[in-house]
Design a protein around this motif. Structure first.
Motif, PDB file in Angstrom:
ATOM      1  N   ALA A 138     -13.059  -0.596   9.106  1.00  0.00           N
ATOM      2  CA  ALA A 138     -13.511  -0.903   7.788  1.00  0.00           C
ATOM      3  C   ALA A 138     -12.660  -1.695   6.983  1.00  0.00           C
ATOM      4  O   ALA A 138     -12.884  -2.293   5.870  1.00  0.00           O
ATOM      5  N   GLY A 139     -11.268  -1.821   7.409  1.00  0.00           N
ATOM      6  CA  GLY A 139     -10.431  -2.629   6.656  1.00  0.00           C
ATOM      7  C   GLY A 139      -9.231  -2.978   7.142  1.00  0.00           C
ATOM      8  O   GLY A 139      -8.617  -2.220   8.146  1.00  0.00           O
ATOM      9  N   ILE A 140      -8.492  -3.929   7.070  1.00  0.00           N
ATOM     10  CA  ILE A 140      -6.985  -4.343   7.598  1.00  0.00           C
ATOM     11  C   ILE A 140      -6.209  -4.445   6.666  1.00  0.00           C
ATOM     12  O   ILE A 140      -6.613  -4.650   5.398  1.00  0.00           O
ATOM     13  N   ALA A 141      -4.790  -4.276   6.666  1.00  0.00           N
ATOM     14  CA  ALA A 141      -3.678  -4.408   5.720  1.00  0.00           C
ATOM     15  C   ALA A 141      -2.504  -4.651   6.514  1.00  0.00           C
ATOM     16  O   ALA A 141      -2.199  -4.712   7.655  1.00  0.00           O
ATOM     17  N   LEU A 142      -1.572  -5.326   5.680  1.00  0.00           N
ATOM     18  CA  LEU A 142      -0.302  -5.922   6.484  1.00  0.00           C
ATOM     19  C   LEU A 142       0.655  -4.634   5.862  1.00  0.00           C
ATOM     20  O   LEU A 142       1.081  -4.402   5.236  1.00  0.00           O
ATOM     21  N   GLY A 143       1.656  -4.660   7.229  1.00  0.00           N
ATOM     22  CA  GLY A 143       3.048  -3.918   6.765  1.00  0.00           C
ATOM     23  C   GLY A 143       4.106  -4.987   6.536  1.00  0.00           C
ATOM     24  O   GLY A 143       4.613  -5.277   7.509  1.00  0.00           O
ATOM     25  N   GLU A 144       3.896  -5.558   5.233  1.00  0.00           N
ATOM     26  CA  GLU A 144       4.824  -6.611   5.143  1.00  0.00           C
ATOM     27  C   GLU A 144       6.333  -6.392   5.371  1.00  0.00           C
ATOM     28  O   GLU A 144       6.888  -7.455   5.698  1.00  0.00           O
ATOM     29  N   GLN A 145       6.822  -5.328   5.114  1.00  0.00           N
ATOM     30  CA  GLN A 145       8.303  -5.045   5.275  1.00  0.00           C
ATOM     31  C   GLN A 145       8.644  -5.228   6.713  1.00  0.00           C
ATOM     32  O   GLN A 145       9.631  -5.794   7.113  1.00  0.00           O
ATOM     33  N   VAL A 166      -6.794 -12.488   5.410  1.00  0.00           N
ATOM     34  CA  VAL A 166      -8.063 -12.508   4.476  1.00  0.00           C
ATOM     35  C   VAL A 166      -9.257 -13.127   5.183  1.00  0.00           C
ATOM     36  O   VAL A 166     -10.280 -12.775   5.245  1.00  0.00           O
ATOM     37  N   VAL A 167      -8.713 -14.408   6.039  1.00  0.00           N
ATOM     38  CA  VAL A 167      -9.783 -15.079   6.655  1.00  0.00           C
ATOM     39  C   VAL A 167     -10.192 -14.141   7.718  1.00  0.00           C
ATOM     40  O   VAL A 167     -11.637 -14.060   7.889  1.00  0.00           O
ATOM     41  N   ALA A 168      -9.324 -13.307   8.466  1.00  0.00           N
ATOM     42  CA  ALA A 168     -10.163 -12.491   9.730  1.00  0.00           C
ATOM     43  C   ALA A 168     -10.944 -11.379   9.145  1.00  0.00           C
ATOM     44  O   ALA A 168     -12.134 -11.169   9.564  1.00  0.00           O
ATOM     45  N   ALA A 169     -10.516 -10.739   8.127  1.00  0.00           N
ATOM     46  CA  ALA A 169     -11.344  -9.655   7.376  1.00  0.00           C
ATOM     47  C   ALA A 169     -12.845 -10.188   6.894  1.00  0.00           C
ATOM     48  O   ALA A 169     -13.841  -9.776   7.132  1.00  0.00           O
ATOM     49  N   ALA A 170     -12.667 -11.542   6.374  1.00  0.00           N
ATOM     50  CA  ALA A 170     -13.893 -12.233   5.836  1.00  0.00           C
ATOM     51  C   ALA A 170     -14.820 -12.354   7.054  1.00  0.00           C
ATOM     52  O   ALA A 170     -16.040 -12.285   6.957  1.00  0.00           O
ATOM     53  N   ALA A 171     -14.323 -13.005   8.172  1.00  0.00           N
ATOM     54  CA  ALA A 171     -14.778 -13.383   9.370  1.00  0.00           C
ATOM     55  C   ALA A 171     -15.582 -12.467  10.046  1.00  0.00           C
ATOM     56  O   ALA A 171     -16.870 -12.373  10.623  1.00  0.00           O
ATOM     57  N   GLY A 175     -14.155  -5.329   4.375  1.00  0.00           N
ATOM     58  CA  GLY A 175     -13.761  -5.039   3.096  1.00  0.00           C
ATOM     59  C   GLY A 175     -12.427  -5.895   2.981  1.00  0.00           C
ATOM     60  O   GLY A 175     -11.814  -6.391   4.124  1.00  0.00           O
ATOM     61  N   PRO A 176     -12.460  -6.452   1.838  1.00  0.00           N
ATOM     62  CA  PRO A 176     -11.393  -7.536   1.507  1.00  0.00           C
ATOM     63  C   PRO A 176      -9.950  -6.915   1.782  1.00  0.00           C
ATOM     64  O   PRO A 176      -9.613  -5.497   1.760  1.00  0.00           O
ATOM     65  N   VAL A 177      -8.739  -7.709   1.900  1.00  0.00           N
ATOM     66  CA  VAL A 177      -7.686  -7.118   2.223  1.00  0.00           C
ATOM     67  C   VAL A 177      -6.922  -6.731   1.091  1.00  0.00           C
ATOM     68  O   VAL A 177      -6.709  -7.439   0.410  1.00  0.00           O
ATOM     69  N   PRO A 178      -6.475  -5.490   0.827  1.00  0.00           N
ATOM     70  CA  PRO A 178      -5.535  -4.966  -0.101  1.00  0.00           C
ATOM     71  C   PRO A 178      -4.163  -5.457   0.151  1.00  0.00           C
ATOM     72  O   PRO A 178      -3.627  -5.522   1.365  1.00  0.00           O
ATOM     73  N   MET A 179      -3.341  -5.480  -1.052  1.00  0.00           N
ATOM     74  CA  MET A 179      -1.993  -5.900  -0.732  1.00  0.00           C
ATOM     75  C   MET A 179      -1.186  -4.650  -0.534  1.00  0.00           C
ATOM     76  O   MET A 179      -1.487  -3.469  -1.027  1.00  0.00           O
ATOM     77  N   SER A 180       0.021  -5.084   0.095  1.00  0.00           N
ATOM     78  CA  SER A 180       1.133  -3.961   0.397  1.00  0.00           C
ATOM     79  C   SER A 180       1.630  -3.275  -0.974  1.00  0.00           C
ATOM     80  O   SER A 180       1.573  -4.033  -2.025  1.00  0.00           O
ATOM     81  N   VAL A 181       2.474  -2.230  -0.766  1.00  0.00           N
ATOM     82  CA  VAL A 181       2.912  -1.529  -2.050  1.00  0.00           C
ATOM     83  C   VAL A 181       4.041  -2.584  -2.731  1.00  0.00           C
ATOM     84  O   VAL A 181       4.804  -3.369  -1.901  1.00  0.00           O
ATOM     85  N   ARG A 199      -3.923 -12.223  -5.550  1.00  0.00           N
ATOM     86  CA  ARG A 199      -5.542 -12.339  -5.928  1.00  0.00           C
ATOM     87  C   ARG A 199      -5.996 -13.765  -5.578  1.00  0.00           C
ATOM     88  O   ARG A 199      -6.999 -14.033  -5.081  1.00  0.00           O
ATOM     89  N   ASP A 200      -4.842 -14.749  -6.065  1.00  0.00           N
ATOM     90  CA  ASP A 200      -5.237 -16.327  -5.583  1.00  0.00           C
ATOM     91  C   ASP A 200      -5.355 -16.289  -4.274  1.00  0.00           C
ATOM     92  O   ASP A 200      -5.903 -17.347  -3.818  1.00  0.00           O
ATOM     93  N   LEU A 201      -4.821 -15.768  -3.291  1.00  0.00           N
ATOM     94  CA  LEU A 201      -4.911 -15.806  -1.813  1.00  0.00           C
ATOM     95  C   LEU A 201      -6.151 -15.141  -1.544  1.00  0.00           C
ATOM     96  O   LEU A 201      -6.304 -15.298  -0.233  1.00  0.00           O
ATOM     97  N   GLY A 202      -6.853 -14.635  -2.165  1.00  0.00           N
ATOM     98  CA  GLY A 202      -8.220 -13.666  -1.778  1.00  0.00           C
ATOM     99  C   GLY A 202      -8.062 -12.452  -1.413  1.00  0.00           C
ATOM    100  O   GLY A 202      -8.933 -11.816  -0.889  1.00  0.00           O
ATOM    101  N   MET A 203      -6.723 -11.669  -1.819  1.00  0.00           N
ATOM    102  CA  MET A 203      -6.706 -10.324  -1.486  1.00  0.00           C
ATOM    103  C   MET A 203      -7.235  -9.730  -2.785  1.00  0.00           C
ATOM    104  O   MET A 203      -7.402 -10.193  -3.835  1.00  0.00           O
ATOM    105  N   PHE A 204      -7.615  -8.339  -2.513  1.00  0.00           N
ATOM    106  CA  PHE A 204      -8.180  -7.605  -3.599  1.00  0.00           C
ATOM    107  C   PHE A 204      -7.776  -6.348  -3.428  1.00  0.00           C
ATOM    108  O   PHE A 204      -7.837  -5.400  -2.567  1.00  0.00           O
ATOM    109  N   GLY A 205      -7.152  -5.591  -4.656  1.00  0.00           N
ATOM    110  CA  GLY A 205      -6.556  -4.448  -4.618  1.00  0.00           C
ATOM    111  C   GLY A 205      -5.288  -4.314  -4.175  1.00  0.00           C
ATOM    112  O   GLY A 205      -4.676  -5.243  -3.378  1.00  0.00           O
ATOM    113  N   ARG A 206      -4.565  -3.168  -4.379  1.00  0.00           N
ATOM    114  CA  ARG A 206      -3.108  -2.727  -3.807  1.00  0.00           C
ATOM    115  C   ARG A 206      -3.059  -1.504  -3.529  1.00  0.00           C
ATOM    116  O   ARG A 206      -3.465  -0.714  -4.390  1.00  0.00           O
ATOM    117  N   THR A 207      -1.985  -1.158  -2.547  1.00  0.00           N
ATOM    118  CA  THR A 207      -1.737   0.396  -2.465  1.00  0.00           C
ATOM    119  C   THR A 207      -0.599   0.588  -3.343  1.00  0.00           C
ATOM    120  O   THR A 207       0.516  -0.248  -3.666  1.00  0.00           O
TER     121      THR A 207
END
Length: 276
Positions: A138-145, A166-171, A175-181, A199-207
């Motif tokens: 239903a969605g993906i997110a990054l483990g940025e650390q 963001v591109v992979a989720a849209a393709a 759902g849009p990719v939320p930001m990491s904590v 948000r400027d990168l196309g991400m939406f929401g945040r943990t």
């Protein structure tokens, strides 16, 4: 269903905080069995989460972040929730390929259990399109650390990885990719700036890791009054011209408006709570 804006983690070994998290205003509560819980407390955390989700409940959706499914503990986590009616979705760490998601079919069978995949390694990112296209996802997110540590990269390079997700989720049509904590719970200005960058990168929401971050996250991803005003002008002009899908028009202020711009304006109004 409206895409969530705020996702709040709560440690699985702190059941006293579960209801508080649900009352925080977050759209999604994530009961965490992984990073937020010490190794010696993980079995108890799982039992707490199972008990909490033993019955459906009102309020925000409740997800569970399991331990790594490549481990026995992660597999036991997943199996423990096979019959939990209050579980809305599972959040899976360290996903590296679509094959990592096969365990969901084994545990849940025909039950429609959505999954959110956390991509925390170079291998996971290399397979991001295939992972995003998996039918359970239903969605993906990054483990940025984890990514920053593995790849020895900074913020500029992370932006490239965020955009890739963001591109992979849209393709994949998920759902849009939320930001990491955002780890500094006292840096309100930094949180807002970071959210606007995402948000400027196309991400939406945040943990979030603290309830105090929820209002700031919601503020950052809600459209501003100026954005709502511009969107309203576009939609009203399109409605007057009966233009919605083909053709184009020019607004009195000189802005050129066509179907993609109208669609974006309608999304802005919907996010602001206005009929579009």
């Amino acid at each position: 269903m409206t895409n969530p804006i705020s996702w709040l983690y709560v440690p699985g070994d702190r059941p006293d905080r579960f209801d508080k998290a649900a009352a925080s205003g977050a759209d999604v509560v994530i009961v965490d069995l992984e990073d937020a819980v010490d190794a010696g407390r993980k079995d108890g955390a799982r039992a707490n989460a199972v008990a909490y989700l033993s019955e459906p409940r009102s309020g925000p959706a409740v997800h569970v972040r399991t331990n790594d499914l490549a481990t026995r503990r992660g597999q036991d986590d997943l199996a423990a929730f096979a019959e939990a009616p209050g579980l809305a979705a599972v959040r899976l760490p360290k996903v590296e390929s679509p094959a990592d998601l096969d365990a969901l079919d084994e545990v849940f069978g025909d039950r429609p259990m959505p999954a959110f995949a956390l991509l925390e390694s170079a291998r996971g990112l290399a397979n991001v399109h295939d992972i995003a296209a998996h039918p359970r996802i239903a969605g993906i997110a990054l483990g940025e650390q984890d990514l920053a540590a593995e790849l020895s990269i900074g913020e500029v390079a992370l932006d490239q990885l965020r955009l890739q997700a963001v591109v992979a989720a849209a393709a994949a049509g998920i759902g849009p990719v939320p930001m990491s904590v955002f780890a500094n719970v006292r840096d309100e200005a930094g949180l807002l700036d970071s959210c606007r960058r995402g948000r400027d990168l196309g991400m939406f929401g945040r943990t979030a890791i603290h309830p105090a971050q929820i209002p700031l996250i919601r503020k950052a991803f809600r459209p501003t009054e100026a954005e709502v005003s511009r969107a309203r002008a576009v939609v009203e002009a399109a409605d007057r011209a009966e233009l919605d899908g083909v053709g184009a028009l020019v607004l009195p202020d000189g802005r050129f408006v066509d179907a993609p711009i109208i669609a974006k304006a309608r999304r802005v109004l919907a996010l602001a709570g206005e009929n579009a």
